[in-house]
Scaffold this motif. Structure first.
Motif, PDB file in Angstrom:
ATOM      1  N   LYS A   1       0.821  -1.212   0.000  1.00  0.00           N
ATOM      2  CA  LYS A   1       0.000   0.000   0.000  1.00  0.00           C
ATOM      3  C   LYS A   1       0.859   1.268   0.000  1.00  0.00           C
ATOM      4  CE  LYS A   1      -3.974  -2.203   2.216  1.00  0.00           C
ATOM      5  NZ  LYS A   1      -3.468  -3.575   1.986  1.00  0.00           N
ATOM      6  N   LYS A   2       1.830   1.292  -0.885  1.00  0.00           N
ATOM      7  CA  LYS A   2       2.726   2.440  -0.991  1.00  0.00           C
ATOM      8  C   LYS A   2       2.048   3.551  -1.790  1.00  0.00           C
ATOM      9  CE  LYS A   2       7.117  -0.061  -0.594  1.00  0.00           C
ATOM     10  NZ  LYS A   2       7.676   0.727   0.509  1.00  0.00           N
ATOM     11  N   PRO A   3       2.073   4.783  -1.300  1.00  0.00           N
ATOM     12  CA  PRO A   3       1.359   5.869  -1.968  1.00  0.00           C
ATOM     13  C   PRO A   3       2.072   6.407  -3.206  1.00  0.00           C
ATOM     14  CG  PRO A   3       2.464   6.674  -0.013  1.00  0.00           C
ATOM     15  CD  PRO A   3       2.665   5.190  -0.013  1.00  0.00           C
ATOM     16  N   GLY A   4       3.399   6.381  -3.217  1.00  0.00           N
ATOM     17  CA  GLY A   4       4.136   6.974  -4.333  1.00  0.00           C
ATOM     18  C   GLY A   4       4.752   5.926  -5.236  1.00  0.00           C
ATOM     19  N   ASN A   5       5.794   6.343  -5.964  1.00  0.00           N
ATOM     20  CA  ASN A   5       6.490   5.423  -6.846  1.00  0.00           C
ATOM     21  C   ASN A   5       7.267   4.385  -6.038  1.00  0.00           C
ATOM     22  OD1 ASN A   5       5.601   6.746  -9.157  1.00  0.00           O
ATOM     23  ND2 ASN A   5       7.331   8.173  -9.138  1.00  0.00           N
ATOM     24  N   VAL A   6       7.356   3.204  -6.568  1.00  0.00           N
ATOM     25  CA  VAL A   6       8.085   2.111  -5.921  1.00  0.00           C
ATOM     26  C   VAL A   6       9.438   1.943  -6.604  1.00  0.00           C
ATOM     27  CG1 VAL A   6       8.122  -0.382  -5.504  1.00  0.00           C
ATOM     28  CG2 VAL A   6       5.999   0.906  -5.212  1.00  0.00           C
ATOM     29  N   TYR A   7      10.493   1.870  -5.805  1.00  0.00           N
ATOM     30  CA  TYR A   7      11.820   1.628  -6.379  1.00  0.00           C
ATOM     31  C   TYR A   7      12.059   0.122  -6.487  1.00  0.00           C
ATOM     32  CZ  TYR A   7      16.790   1.364  -7.212  1.00  0.00           C
ATOM     33  OH  TYR A   7      18.012   1.073  -7.769  1.00  0.00           O
ATOM     34  N   LEU A   8      12.520  -0.307  -7.647  1.00  0.00           N
ATOM     35  CA  LEU A   8      12.954  -1.686  -7.832  1.00  0.00           C
ATOM     36  C   LEU A   8      14.047  -1.674  -8.886  1.00  0.00           C
ATOM     37  CD1 LEU A   8      12.258  -4.534  -6.741  1.00  0.00           C
ATOM     38  CD2 LEU A   8      10.888  -4.879  -8.798  1.00  0.00           C
ATOM     39  N   GLY A   9      15.241  -2.094  -8.486  1.00  0.00           N
ATOM     40  CA  GLY A   9      16.392  -2.011  -9.370  1.00  0.00           C
ATOM     41  C   GLY A   9      16.615  -3.289 -10.162  1.00  0.00           C
ATOM     42  N   LEU A  10      16.835  -3.131 -11.465  1.00  0.00           N
ATOM     43  CA  LEU A  10      17.132  -4.254 -12.354  1.00  0.00           C
ATOM     44  C   LEU A  10      18.653  -4.406 -12.438  1.00  0.00           C
ATOM     45  CD1 LEU A  10      16.094  -6.348 -14.471  1.00  0.00           C
ATOM     46  CD2 LEU A  10      16.316  -4.520 -16.175  1.00  0.00           C
ATOM     47  N   VAL A  11      19.178  -5.563 -12.038  1.00  0.00           N
ATOM     48  CA  VAL A  11      20.633  -5.745 -12.014  1.00  0.00           C
ATOM     49  C   VAL A  11      21.124  -6.786 -13.008  1.00  0.00           C
ATOM     50  CG1 VAL A  11      20.852  -4.952  -9.638  1.00  0.00           C
ATOM     51  CG2 VAL A  11      20.481  -7.375 -10.075  1.00  0.00           C
ATOM     52  N   HIS A  12      20.239  -7.609 -13.540  1.00  0.00           N
ATOM     53  CA  HIS A  12      20.625  -8.542 -14.607  1.00  0.00           C
ATOM     54  C   HIS A  12      19.376  -8.876 -15.409  1.00  0.00           C
ATOM     55  CE1 HIS A  12      19.180 -12.546 -12.873  1.00  0.00           C
ATOM     56  NE2 HIS A  12      18.939 -11.699 -11.904  1.00  0.00           N
ATOM     57  N   ARG A  13      19.540  -9.608 -16.497  1.00  0.00           N
ATOM     58  CA  ARG A  13      18.432  -9.843 -17.420  1.00  0.00           C
ATOM     59  C   ARG A  13      18.327 -11.312 -17.807  1.00  0.00           C
ATOM     60  NH1 ARG A  13      20.245  -4.814 -18.108  1.00  0.00           N
ATOM     61  NH2 ARG A  13      18.802  -3.167 -18.732  1.00  0.00           N
ATOM     62  N   LEU A  14      17.150 -11.674 -18.314  1.00  0.00           N
ATOM     63  CA  LEU A  14      16.935 -12.937 -18.998  1.00  0.00           C
ATOM     64  C   LEU A  14      16.227 -12.619 -20.317  1.00  0.00           C
ATOM     65  CD1 LEU A  14      15.617 -15.371 -16.206  1.00  0.00           C
ATOM     66  CD2 LEU A  14      17.864 -15.410 -17.298  1.00  0.00           C
ATOM     67  N   ASP A  15      16.556 -13.367 -21.354  1.00  0.00           N
ATOM     68  CA  ASP A  15      15.870 -13.177 -22.623  1.00  0.00           C
ATOM     69  C   ASP A  15      14.371 -13.393 -22.452  1.00  0.00           C
ATOM     70  OD1 ASP A  15      18.357 -12.781 -23.734  1.00  0.00           O
ATOM     71  OD2 ASP A  15      18.491 -14.791 -24.620  1.00  0.00           O
ATOM     72  N   ARG A  16      13.588 -12.714 -23.257  1.00  0.00           N
ATOM     73  CA  ARG A  16      12.127 -12.786 -23.149  1.00  0.00           C
ATOM     74  C   ARG A  16      11.598 -14.226 -23.097  1.00  0.00           C
ATOM     75  NH1 ARG A  16       7.126  -9.836 -25.272  1.00  0.00           N
ATOM     76  NH2 ARG A  16       8.414  -7.984 -25.505  1.00  0.00           N
ATOM     77  N   PRO A  17      12.044 -15.147 -23.991  1.00  0.00           N
ATOM     78  CA  PRO A  17      11.451 -16.485 -23.966  1.00  0.00           C
ATOM     79  C   PRO A  17      11.944 -17.389 -22.840  1.00  0.00           C
ATOM     80  CG  PRO A  17      13.083 -16.353 -25.695  1.00  0.00           C
ATOM     81  CD  PRO A  17      12.960 -14.974 -25.130  1.00  0.00           C
ATOM     82  N   VAL A  18      12.917 -16.912 -22.058  1.00  0.00           N
ATOM     83  CA  VAL A  18      13.553 -17.747 -21.026  1.00  0.00           C
ATOM     84  C   VAL A  18      12.936 -17.463 -19.656  1.00  0.00           C
ATOM     85  CG1 VAL A  18      15.740 -18.348 -19.905  1.00  0.00           C
ATOM     86  CG2 VAL A  18      15.697 -17.746 -22.348  1.00  0.00           C
ATOM     87  N   GLY A  19      12.705 -18.520 -18.881  1.00  0.00           N
ATOM     88  CA  GLY A  19      12.192 -18.364 -17.527  1.00  0.00           C
ATOM     89  C   GLY A  19      13.235 -18.756 -16.498  1.00  0.00           C
ATOM     90  N   GLY A  20      12.923 -18.475 -15.228  1.00  0.00           N
ATOM     91  CA  GLY A  20      13.811 -18.908 -14.151  1.00  0.00           C
ATOM     92  C   GLY A  20      14.087 -17.837 -13.120  1.00  0.00           C
TER      93      GLY A  20
END
Length: 230
Positions: free
Chosen positions: A47-66
């Motif tokens: 129930k956060k009123p403003g913007n939520v911070y969440l940092g992206l530090v690595h990636r996975l290709d779109r078709p890949v899960g995990g």
């Protein structure tokens, strides 16, 4: 709203299982992306009123899960990014290859370049301009019906690295619509991020997070060999 499997969460980290066929962050497709959806989920759950911070530090290709880690603070994001850069954040994958590698375990080294216009990566000679070194280590876990299940540990994190390094050796990943010419429409690439090991950005504790493989074909050919990454 889509709910995600959360493996771990505290004030600094959010570890989730990325579903297949969803972009990690917003792109030109304007499809829903994982980062935005997770921010929305955090906003609703806490129930956060403003913007939520969440940092992206690595990636996975779109078709890949995990398994993926996100940072809930800028300090955590900075420290996790350092771990990615220094290769102390360890990522383990499993993949199903079309064919059998000659060696049961080996290290693959290549130099890669990405064509941003076509979003395709290829191997090139080391001295080429903009070439980036790609290194991975693999081990065969099982073989069935002309396919091989391998466990992979990345030493570098290049775009499409696993897919291109194996495809360049005529060992394309099963179902890879981009790099496997024999892949059929509708097949899901058999590549899964099974585990990652990191140092907690605040406590400095070594932590490993793992998830199960899909139980669909071709993964189910190796049910006796499937194991969570270590």
């Amino acid at each position: 709203m889509t709910k995600f499997e959360i493996l771990y969460e505290d004030n600094h980290l959010l570890i989730v299982v990325k579903p297949v066929n969803i972009a990690v962050q917003a792109d030109d497709s304007h499809d829903p992306d994982l980062l935005t959806l997770l921010k929305q989920d955090l906003k609703e759950r806490y129930k956060k009123p403003g913007n939520v911070y969440l940092g992206l530090v690595h990636r996975l290709d779109r078709p890949v899960g995990g398994v993926m880690v996100f940072a809930k603070t800028s300090k955590a994001a900075s420290r996790l990014s350092d771990q990615v850069r220094t290769r102390s954040l360890k990522k383990t994958y499993q993949a199903v290859l079309c064919g059998q590698p000659q060696k049961s375990a080996a290290t693959l080294k290549d130099w890669l370049i990405k064509d941003e216009k076509t979003n395709r990566v290829r191997t090139i000679p080391p001295a080429s301009p903009k070439a980036k070194e790609a290194i991975l280590h693999y081990q065969i876990l099982g073989e069935s019906e002309g396919l091989s299940l391998v466990q992979i540990q990345l030493e570098t994190g290049r775009s499409h690295q696993i897919r291109v390094q194996f495809a360049s050796r005529q060992l394309s990943l099963w179902g890879d619509q981009r790099y496997n010419p024999k892949a059929r429409p509708g097949q899901q690439i058999a590549l899964w991020a099974t585990s990652l090991t990191l140092q907690h950005p605040i406590t400095h504790e070594s932590m490993t997070f793992a998830c199960s493989l899909p139980n669909s074909y071709p993964w189910n050919l190796f049910s006796h060999s499937n194991q969570k990454g270590d």
